[in-house]
Design an enzyme around this catalytic site. Structure first.
Site, mmCIF file in Angstrom:
data_model
loop_
_atom_site.group_PDB
_atom_site.id
_atom_site.type_symbol
_atom_site.label_atom_id
_atom_site.label_comp_id
_atom_site.label_asym_id
_atom_site.label_seq_id
_atom_site.Cartn_x
_atom_site.Cartn_y
_atom_site.Cartn_z
ATOM 1 N N HIS A 155 -22.940 2.062 -16.143
ATOM 2 C CA HIS A 155 -24.016 1.227 -15.571
ATOM 3 C C HIS A 155 -24.102 -0.132 -16.272
ATOM 4 O O HIS A 155 -25.173 -0.734 -16.315
ATOM 5 C CB HIS A 155 -25.379 1.919 -15.654
ATOM 6 C CG HIS A 155 -25.373 3.335 -15.180
ATOM 7 N ND1 HIS A 155 -25.705 3.706 -13.900
ATOM 8 C CD2 HIS A 155 -25.032 4.488 -15.821
ATOM 9 C CE1 HIS A 155 -25.596 5.018 -13.767
ATOM 10 N NE2 HIS A 155 -25.175 5.521 -14.921
ATOM 11 N N SER A 276 -15.387 -28.037 -16.222
ATOM 12 C CA SER A 276 -16.332 -28.429 -15.183
ATOM 13 C C SER A 276 -16.306 -29.940 -15.030
ATOM 14 O O SER A 276 -16.086 -30.662 -15.998
ATOM 15 C CB SER A 276 -17.732 -27.971 -15.588
ATOM 16 O OG SER A 276 -18.709 -28.772 -14.968
ATOM 17 N N LYS A 282 -18.068 -26.705 -20.544
ATOM 18 C CA LYS A 282 -17.639 -25.513 -19.820
ATOM 19 C C LYS A 282 -16.160 -25.178 -19.997
ATOM 20 O O LYS A 282 -15.297 -26.035 -20.057
ATOM 21 C CB LYS A 282 -17.915 -25.664 -18.312
ATOM 22 C CG LYS A 282 -19.358 -25.614 -17.923
ATOM 23 C CD LYS A 282 -20.064 -24.316 -18.298
ATOM 24 C CE LYS A 282 -19.604 -23.137 -17.487
ATOM 25 N NZ LYS A 282 -20.092 -23.203 -16.089
ATOM 26 N N GLU A 289 -11.544 -15.129 -11.668
ATOM 27 C CA GLU A 289 -12.479 -15.197 -10.534
ATOM 28 C C GLU A 289 -11.723 -15.299 -9.212
ATOM 29 O O GLU A 289 -12.120 -14.698 -8.208
ATOM 30 C CB GLU A 289 -13.406 -16.405 -10.697
ATOM 31 C CG GLU A 289 -14.387 -16.242 -11.852
ATOM 32 C CD GLU A 289 -15.112 -17.552 -12.142
ATOM 33 O OE1 GLU A 289 -16.092 -17.840 -11.469
ATOM 34 O OE2 GLU A 289 -14.663 -18.293 -13.043
#
Ligand code: ARG
Length: 455
Positions: A155, A276, A282, A289
């Site tokens: 979980h 970024s 970043k 992804e």
């Protein structure tokens, strides 16, 4: 000139030609198409359906056409509609009426079926190599991290301590089954459809067994209608691709989490990260992804073909021309994803210390504390509730279980003794696992040993 023009009294509309043509995407089957045609021409010659001279001339010219395509000297046309007729047209342009004999005793329906199977067989073999390489990388990483302790989750809550090697081997096993699935799928891909004609077979004395041998198929599909009409082998391939992408995607999801400041378990190499355009600080795990995102696209490819096939009457229908793009896309996507994923994980930095210190907190030794009381003769359910109360107490006190004093332990159960501290030490919790296939150091070493001869 259209090869099927005879029955028509006027030309088809240019818009219809464009809509109908598949050459824009099935051109990538040129090699398979020529391979199938060469085998067919040889069979026609052997069987006396055409002369051996004609057969030899067709084979020689097809080989020349193949070379010319590879050298970029051939222009395919929309008028030629698809790869099959484009190549046949080229052949006829070069050797005239002998070229026109190639299509004796075959249809485009069995041509496209054989091309597609040859293509998928090759893709399956390439994917197998990529999976094998990825598993090698995982095995190597696991060997380096047999003692790297980290939190195990259920979980996404801290559950029990494990080792990174154990976690990596979980994926190793998934990819190992993916290879099995592709190998199994390959068996059904590798059956010969060629020689079925349009749907009913042909009136010629053909030799499909020879074709199967020549093209390295394991067997001949026993029913011609099935051979030209079904695409279950492609659906199976897409299912295998989808399962593998799902495994990659789960792994990517974890790597994305692990590279966040919140987890801080790994750092991706700069070469496999992006920045970024606005936030200077970043460093984003875009590769992971994208693989996760592309998994959705591959599921779409699979659903597309299932939907194309679901309402089709026997035998061939032009809807089946829609089988190729999703399959090409899924195969390309999986191969690219496997490649970049492997590069990404073999260059990332594992922050062992952060993993280990995360494993100390979160009461992940609570099950081991309960097992300790079981060893003192208390039934497991009672132990569970005693330790539950202790955890609640610790949360309120801001302590870890191993930070409790002996007195505090005793206040929950008189069965606690000094050896409790050893029993709930995180490393000992891992070491104490005894079941086959567990995270214990010994078990993971054995798991590694058992796969050492693999691949
Ligand atoms: N381009 C077609 C396809 O991809 C080849 C088979 C065409 N057969 C036919 N009977 N029109 O499916």
């Amino acid at each position: 000139m259209k090869l099927w023009k005879g029955r028509f009294s006027k030309d088809s509309a240019t818009s219809a030609d464009e809509f109908n043509a598949s050459i824009g995407f099935d051109r990538r089957l040129y090699r398979e198409d020529i391979t199938g045609s060469i085998a067919h021409a040889e069979m026609l010659g052997r069987q006396g359906i055409i002369s051996t001279e004609e057969s030899a001339l067709i084979v020689k010219t097809l080989k020349e056409i193949l070379k010319d395509i590879e050298d970029g000297k051939v222009e395919f046309t929309v008028e030629g509609e698809d790869i099959h007729m484009n190549i046949e047209t080229l052949l006829t342009e070069r050797i005239g009426s002998t070229g026109k004999k190639l299509h004796t005793a075959r249809s485009r329906n069995d041509q496209v079926a054989v091309d597609f199977r040859l293509y998928l067989r090759k893709e399956t073999d390439e994917i197998d190599v990529l999976l094998k390489e990825l598993m090698e990388t995982l095995k190597k990483l696991a060997e380096e991290h047999v003692e790297t302790v980290m939190p195990g989750y259920t979980h996404l809550q801290r559950a029990q301590p494990v080792t990174l090697a154990y976690h990596l081997l979980a994926y190793y096993n998934m990819f190992s089954r993916d290879r099995e699935r592709f190998a199994d799928c390959r068996k059904r891909i590798n059956r010969l459809p060629l020689g079925s004609g349009a749907l009913a077979g042909t009136t010629y004395n053909t030799d499909r067994q020879f074709l199967a041998g020549k093209l390295d198929f394991d067997s001949v599909l026993p029913n011609g209608m099935d051979a030209v009409a079904d695409r279950d082998f492609a659906l199976e391939f897409l299912s295998c691709v989808s399962v593998t992408m799902m495994h990659l995607s789960r792994f990517c999801e974890e790597l994305i989490n692990w590279s966040s400041v919140e987890f801080g378990f790994i750092e991706m190499d700069d070469a496999y990260s992006t920045g970024s355009s606005i936030m200077p600080q970043k460093k984003n795990p875009d590769m992971a992804e994208l693989i996760r995102g592309k998994t959705g696209r591959v599921y779409g490819d699979m659903m597309a073909l299932f939907t194309v096939c679901k309402g089709l009457p026997m035998a061939y229908n032009k809807d089946l021309q829609e089988d190729k793009e999703p399959v090409f896309d899924a195969a390309d996507t999986l191969k690219a994803s496997l490649g970049i994923f492997r590069e990404m994980i073999s260059t990332m930095t594992v922050k062992k210390d952060s993993m280990r210190s995360a494993a100390r907190y979160g009461y992940m030794n609570a099950t081991d504390a309960a097992d300790y009381l079981v060893s003192k003769g208390i039934p497991f359910r009672d132990c569970h509730s005693i330790i539950g109360n202790m955890v609640l107490y610790c949360i309120n006190e801001g302590k870890a279980l191993d930070e409790l004093t002996m007195e505090e332990f005793k206040s929950f159960s008189p069965a606690f003794e000094e050896d409790i501290y050893e029993a709930i030490d995180v490393v000992n919790c891992i070491r104490a696992k005894k079941s086959e296939g567990s995270t214990s150091f010994d078990s993971v070493r054995k798991q590694l040993k058992d796969i050492s001869g693999e691949n």
